[in-house]
Design an enzyme around this catalytic site. Structure first.
Site, PDB file in Angstrom:
ATOM      1  N   GLU A  85       2.054  -6.672  -7.496  1.00 45.81           N
ATOM      2  CA  GLU A  85       0.799  -6.704  -6.736  1.00 45.81           C
ATOM      3  C   GLU A  85      -0.415  -6.453  -7.624  1.00 45.81           C
ATOM      4  O   GLU A  85      -0.327  -5.769  -8.626  1.00 45.81           O
ATOM      5  CB  GLU A  85       0.811  -5.581  -5.699  1.00 45.81           C
ATOM      6  CG  GLU A  85       1.976  -5.640  -4.782  1.00 45.81           C
ATOM      7  CD  GLU A  85       2.063  -4.411  -3.891  1.00 45.81           C
ATOM      8  OE1 GLU A  85       3.126  -4.193  -3.310  1.00 45.81           O
ATOM      9  OE2 GLU A  85       1.077  -3.659  -3.817  1.00 45.81           O
ATOM     10  N   CYS A  93      -7.119  -3.832  -9.772  1.00 45.95           N
ATOM     11  CA  CYS A  93      -6.054  -2.862  -9.970  1.00 45.95           C
ATOM     12  C   CYS A  93      -4.797  -3.662 -10.299  1.00 45.95           C
ATOM     13  O   CYS A  93      -4.376  -4.496  -9.501  1.00 45.95           O
ATOM     14  CB  CYS A  93      -5.918  -2.098  -8.656  1.00 45.95           C
ATOM     15  SG  CYS A  93      -4.584  -0.936  -8.631  1.00 45.95           S
ATOM     16  N   CYS A 136       9.109   1.121 -10.164  1.00 48.03           N
ATOM     17  CA  CYS A 136       8.827   2.266 -11.036  1.00 48.03           C
ATOM     18  C   CYS A 136       9.991   3.234 -10.930  1.00 48.03           C
ATOM     19  O   CYS A 136      10.529   3.457  -9.846  1.00 48.03           O
ATOM     20  CB  CYS A 136       7.533   2.964 -10.622  1.00 48.03           C
ATOM     21  SG  CYS A 136       7.132   4.396 -11.658  1.00 48.03           S
ATOM     22  N   CYS A 154       7.723   9.368  -7.566  1.00 40.74           N
ATOM     23  CA  CYS A 154       6.787  10.310  -6.927  1.00 40.74           C
ATOM     24  C   CYS A 154       6.954  10.155  -5.413  1.00 40.74           C
ATOM     25  O   CYS A 154       7.032   9.032  -4.905  1.00 40.74           O
ATOM     26  CB  CYS A 154       5.349  10.008  -7.336  1.00 40.74           C
ATOM     27  SG  CYS A 154       5.101  10.057  -9.123  1.00 40.74           S
ATOM     28  N   CYS A 164       4.750   7.695  -3.094  1.00 40.05           N
ATOM     29  CA  CYS A 164       4.395   6.368  -3.606  1.00 40.05           C
ATOM     30  C   CYS A 164       5.408   5.303  -3.197  1.00 40.05           C
ATOM     31  O   CYS A 164       6.610   5.463  -3.412  1.00 40.05           O
ATOM     32  CB  CYS A 164       4.301   6.446  -5.125  1.00 40.05           C
ATOM     33  SG  CYS A 164       4.079   4.853  -5.916  1.00 40.05           S
ATOM     34  N   CYS A 166      -0.523   1.199  -3.777  1.00 40.47           N
ATOM     35  CA  CYS A 166       0.384   0.624  -4.737  1.00 40.47           C
ATOM     36  C   CYS A 166       1.805   0.485  -4.186  1.00 40.47           C
ATOM     37  O   CYS A 166       2.376   1.404  -3.638  1.00 40.47           O
ATOM     38  CB  CYS A 166       0.286   1.420  -6.028  1.00 40.47           C
ATOM     39  SG  CYS A 166       1.525   2.578  -6.464  1.00 40.47           S
TER      40      CYS A 166
HETATM   41  N1  SAH Z   1       2.186   5.182 -12.539  1.00 42.74           N
HETATM   42  C1  SAH Z   1       0.821   5.412 -12.818  1.00 42.74           C
HETATM   43  C2  SAH Z   1      -0.084   4.279 -12.398  1.00 42.74           C
HETATM   44  C3  SAH Z   1       0.223   3.610 -11.088  1.00 42.74           C
HETATM   45  S1  SAH Z   1       0.082   4.606  -9.637  1.00 42.74           S
HETATM   46  C4  SAH Z   1       0.361   6.712 -12.176  1.00 42.74           C
HETATM   47  O1  SAH Z   1       1.077   7.237 -11.354  1.00 42.74           O
HETATM   48  O2  SAH Z   1      -0.706   7.176 -12.563  1.00 42.74           O
HETATM   49  C5  SAH Z   1      -1.677   4.650  -9.520  1.00 42.74           C
HETATM   50  C6  SAH Z   1      -2.244   5.654  -8.575  1.00 42.74           C
HETATM   51  O3  SAH Z   1      -1.894   5.349  -7.224  1.00 42.74           O
HETATM   52  C7  SAH Z   1      -1.758   7.060  -8.867  1.00 42.74           C
HETATM   53  O4  SAH Z   1      -2.821   7.937  -9.113  1.00 42.74           O
HETATM   54  C8  SAH Z   1      -1.016   7.373  -7.605  1.00 42.74           C
HETATM   55  O5  SAH Z   1      -1.049   8.689  -7.330  1.00 42.74           O
HETATM   56  C9  SAH Z   1      -1.715   6.546  -6.555  1.00 42.74           C
HETATM   57  N2  SAH Z   1      -0.898   6.447  -5.337  1.00 42.74           N
HETATM   58  C10 SAH Z   1       0.406   6.178  -5.230  1.00 42.74           C
HETATM   59  N3  SAH Z   1       0.824   6.236  -3.936  1.00 42.74           N
HETATM   60  C11 SAH Z   1      -0.273   6.540  -3.202  1.00 42.74           C
HETATM   61  C12 SAH Z   1      -0.486   6.761  -1.805  1.00 42.74           C
HETATM   62  N4  SAH Z   1       0.497   6.671  -0.924  1.00 42.74           N
HETATM   63  N5  SAH Z   1      -1.735   7.062  -1.402  1.00 42.74           N
HETATM   64  C13 SAH Z   1      -2.751   7.169  -2.295  1.00 42.74           C
HETATM   65  N6  SAH Z   1      -2.601   6.984  -3.622  1.00 42.74           N
HETATM   66  C14 SAH Z   1      -1.375   6.677  -4.083  1.00 42.74           C
HETATM   67 FE1  SF4 Z   2       5.473   5.454 -10.436  1.00 47.93          FE
HETATM   68 FE2  SF4 Z   2       4.148   5.533  -8.140  1.00 47.93          FE
HETATM   69 FE3  SF4 Z   2       4.622   7.796  -9.481  1.00 47.93          FE
HETATM   70 FE4  SF4 Z   2       2.824   6.021 -10.443  1.00 47.93          FE
HETATM   71  S1  SF4 Z   2       2.667   7.162  -8.537  1.00 47.93           S
HETATM   72  S2  SF4 Z   2       4.484   7.074 -11.587  1.00 47.93           S
HETATM   73  S3  SF4 Z   2       3.809   4.103  -9.800  1.00 47.93           S
HETATM   74  S4  SF4 Z   2       6.199   6.452  -8.563  1.00 47.93           S
END
Ligand code: SAH
Ligand code: SF4
Length: 354
Positions: A103, A116, A123, A127, A130, A341
């Site tokens: 995406e 973005c 991934c 987390c 996410c 994301c």
């Molecule tokens: N893996 C890297 C970059 C991709 S994620 C990282 O984690 O920094 C990019 C951003 O999207 C991160 O700051 C993450 O916390 C945010 N993100 C992921 N899931 C989200 C959600 N459900 N609501 C808001 N932000 C989210």
């Molecule tokens: Fe991976 Fe999502 Fe965590 Fe970024 S926020 S490191 S994309 S699992």
């Protein structure tokens, strides 16, 4: 550079830095006894003024265009979904040659257009908030598959050329350094996409070896650290990577970056949004001279988690600001099109990947 690209397909001309591509083209042009300027004309069509297929480069003789098609086919990302939100955010889902889906999200704001982009399909880091994390890891993206997200947006409409790039789509960019390293050069080089390094932000959970590699590059790329909690204990509850690269070590590595950094902080009800969290975060931000981006939790990506209510986010931001920290509450964009994301690929992944 390794011969094998992230997707096991041979690297194409669009996987090379602009300098390497020029070298390859000029050797080819020389071998064909063509005038040198042809090499330059061809090179411009890779990134500076991109074409979707060589047949569209009508400044070149038809026979040459046909040869280029055979010799240097221009790969594409196939647009599967392009959805426009009521707030002007546009979300793209691209299908890659091997069927994976990734995406990008285009976010217009005044005269800025921020794209973005994704650096991996899926991934591995899991987390808990996410959607990409829920999918698990699929594979790394090649340089073309990363920078090509910008190229495709420009091919659809040259007026949409992004002014800013953030690596905040799917994947952890610093776990795909070979792909991201070359993609950064393509994005920034005036003979690539020519986007200023200060307008390109790499977001990471804190992969320390990758942070060192990024810091060693001469350009002023920006670094955003996904902090999300101000203590190791609270961070571990939402980010498994804390076990491998703990908060203290990540912040030490960030201090070596020598450029102003940003802390990303997703606000999750009851997990990281107390007054004590705000005070501890303020202390860290102060120490590191970091800007703080507070992100309202996008509910779609996080089953079982509650977003922090907006008045509480405001108070949290106020507490940071009262301690002299520059904190910004990011508006949640594209809520109606699941523009956080991994949400689109996660949702339709099974029918899109094969
Ligand atoms: N893996 C890297 C970059 C991709 S994620 C990282 O984690 O920094 C990019 C951003 O999207 C991160 O700051 C993450 O916390 C945010 N993100 C992921 N899931 C989200 C959600 N459900 N609501 C808001 N932000 C989210
Ligand atoms: Fe991976 Fe999502 Fe965590 Fe970024 S926020 S490191 S994309 S699992």
């Amino acid at each position: 550079m390794s011969n094998k690209s992230a997707n096991n397909l041979a690297p194409t001309i669009l996987d090379l830095t602009p300098d390497a591509a020029r070298e390859r083209l000029s050797t080819w042009v020389e071998g064909r006894k063509l005038p040198r300027f042809r090499g330059e004309q061809i090179h411009r069509r890779l990134w500076v003024q991109p074409v979707g297929a060589w047949s569209e480069a009508t400044e070149l003789p038809a026979a040459l265009r046909a040869e280029l098609e055979a010799e240097f086919p221009l790969r594409r990302l196939k647009e599967v979904v392009s959805e426009l939100s009521q707030d002007g955010t546009r979300k793209f889902l691209w299908r890659l040659d091997d069927g994976e889906a990734i995406e990008s999200v285009l976010i217009p704001s005044g005269s800025r257009r921020t794209l973005c982009i994704s650096s991996q399909a899926g991934c591995a880091l899991g987390c808990v908030f996410c959607a990409t994390g829920l999918m698990g890891f699929r594979r790394n993206l090649s340089p073309f598959e990363i920078a090509g997200q910008v190229r495709e947006v420009m091919l659809r409409d040259p007026a949409d050329k992004p002014s800013n790039i953030v690596f905040m789509g799917m994947g952890e960019p610093l776990l795909n350094w070979p792909g991201v390293d070359v993609a950064l050069t393509i994005l920034n080089n005036p003979e690539g996409l020519g986007i200023g390094a200060r307008h390109i932000t790499v977001s990471t959970v804190g992969i320390i070896p990758g942070m060192k590699k990024l810091a060693a590059r001469p350009e002023q790329f920006r670094l955003a650290i996904s902090l999300h909690a101000p203590t190791a204990e609270r961070r571990l509850a939402i980010m498994p990577i804390e076990k491998k690269y703990d908060l203290k070590a990540v912040l030490e590595a960030a201090a070596a970056f020598r450029k102003r950094i940003t802390f990303e902080y997703v606000m999750i009800g009851g997990k990281n949004d107390s007054d004590q969290d705000a005070d501890a975060l303020a202390a860290l931000a102060h120490k590191h001279g970091a800007l703080v981006n507070l992100l309202p939790l996008h509910p779609g990506g996080a089953p079982g988690l509650e977003p922090t209510p907006s008045n509480k986010i405001k108070n949290f931001a106020g507490r940071l600001q009262a301690r002299g920290v520059e904190a910004v509450v990011r508006r949640s964009r594209g809520l109606d099109i699941k523009a956080a994301c991994g949400q689109l690929a996660g949702q339709t992944g099974s029918d899109l990947t094969h």
